[in-house]
Design a protein around this motif. Structure first.
Motif, PDB file in Angstrom:
ATOM      1  N   UNK A 148      45.622  33.984  44.767  1.00  0.00           N
ATOM      2  CA  UNK A 148      44.862  34.673  45.817  1.00  0.00           C
ATOM      3  C   UNK A 148      44.493  36.090  45.382  1.00  0.00           C
ATOM      4  N   UNK A 149      45.352  36.739  44.621  1.00  0.00           N
ATOM      5  CA  UNK A 149      45.001  38.073  44.109  1.00  0.00           C
ATOM      6  C   UNK A 149      43.870  37.997  43.091  1.00  0.00           C
ATOM      7  N   UNK A 150      43.875  36.956  42.277  1.00  0.00           N
ATOM      8  CA  UNK A 150      42.775  36.769  41.318  1.00  0.00           C
ATOM      9  C   UNK A 150      41.465  36.572  42.059  1.00  0.00           C
ATOM     10  N   UNK A 151      41.499  35.759  43.104  1.00  0.00           N
ATOM     11  CA  UNK A 151      40.288  35.543  43.905  1.00  0.00           C
ATOM     12  C   UNK A 151      39.832  36.836  44.564  1.00  0.00           C
ATOM     13  N   UNK A 152      40.780  37.598  45.063  1.00  0.00           N
ATOM     14  CA  UNK A 152      40.455  38.883  45.688  1.00  0.00           C
ATOM     15  C   UNK A 152      39.813  39.835  44.678  1.00  0.00           C
ATOM     16  N   UNK A 153      40.364  39.914  43.486  1.00  0.00           N
ATOM     17  CA  UNK A 153      39.796  40.780  42.451  1.00  0.00           C
ATOM     18  C   UNK A 153      38.344  40.408  42.157  1.00  0.00           C
ATOM     19  N   UNK A 154      38.100  39.127  41.992  1.00  0.00           N
ATOM     20  CA  UNK A 154      36.742  38.681  41.666  1.00  0.00           C
ATOM     21  C   UNK A 154      35.788  38.973  42.820  1.00  0.00           C
ATOM     22  N   UNK A 155      36.157  38.538  44.013  1.00  0.00           N
ATOM     23  CA  UNK A 155      35.263  38.694  45.166  1.00  0.00           C
ATOM     24  C   UNK A 155      35.013  40.163  45.495  1.00  0.00           C
TER      25      UNK A 155
END
Length: 177
Positions: A137-144
């Motif tokens: 979820x942190x990876x997704x947050x970073x990208x978005x």
């Protein structure tokens, strides 16, 4: 030509990366584009996305086994560098294709790039101290968040909101590691 196409995608979007535009910007002879890309523009765009993907992944790999905050800092720095180097004229080639492609294959290719970035960031964040449950979820947050911050920075011609978003992201990653 592939490098030029990636740059044009990031600066002008999918419609601004026509064969004519690529030829004009790269200086390549007209016949070469049809020779190297017999399947047409979609093939050129696919290769340009692969180039953008590879460059981002290569940069991220330099931070393997570093603390998660350094991984996050490196990811946001990639985008900051794009903004500064282009004087706010370039963003993300993958986003450009995602929002403008009419062909499912191109959207699928863009989705694959985002998926690979997510998987790589997840692995790097995990090795950097974030729990395996939290890292995706942190990876997704970073990208978005970075993609959105790039768009806002381009629109405003300023790094203010981008830098504020970056610091918040790094803080969230620090709290999770």
């Amino acid at each position: 030509m592939v490098r030029t196409a990636a740059i044009l995608l990031a600066k002008r979007g999918l419609q601004g990366a026509s064969f004519s535009e690529v030829l004009a910007a790269s200086g390549a002879p007209r016949g070469s584009i049809y020779h190297h890309f017999p399947e047409g523009k979609d093939q050129l765009v696919t290769e340009a996305l692969a180039l953008a993907q590879g460059r981002a992944l290569a940069e991220l790999e330099k931070h393997r086994d570093q603390p998660a905050t350094e991984v996050a800092r490196a990811f946001v720095q990639l985008w900051r560098d794009v903004l500064v180097a282009s004087d706010f004229q370039a963003g993300c080639a993958v986003v450009a294709v995602t929002v403008a492609a009419e062909e499912d294959a191109l959207v699928d290719t863009a989705a694959g790039v985002f998926r690979e970035w997510q998987e790589t960031l997840t692995a790097l964040l995990t090795s950097g101290g974030v729990s395996a449950d939290r890292a995706p979820s942190l990876a997704a947050l970073l990208i978005a968040a970075c993609e959105g911050a790039v768009i806002v920075a381009r629109a405003q011609g300023s790094l203010d909101r981008f830098d504020a978003t970056s610091e918040e992201l790094i803080g969230v990653v620090a709290a999770a590691s």
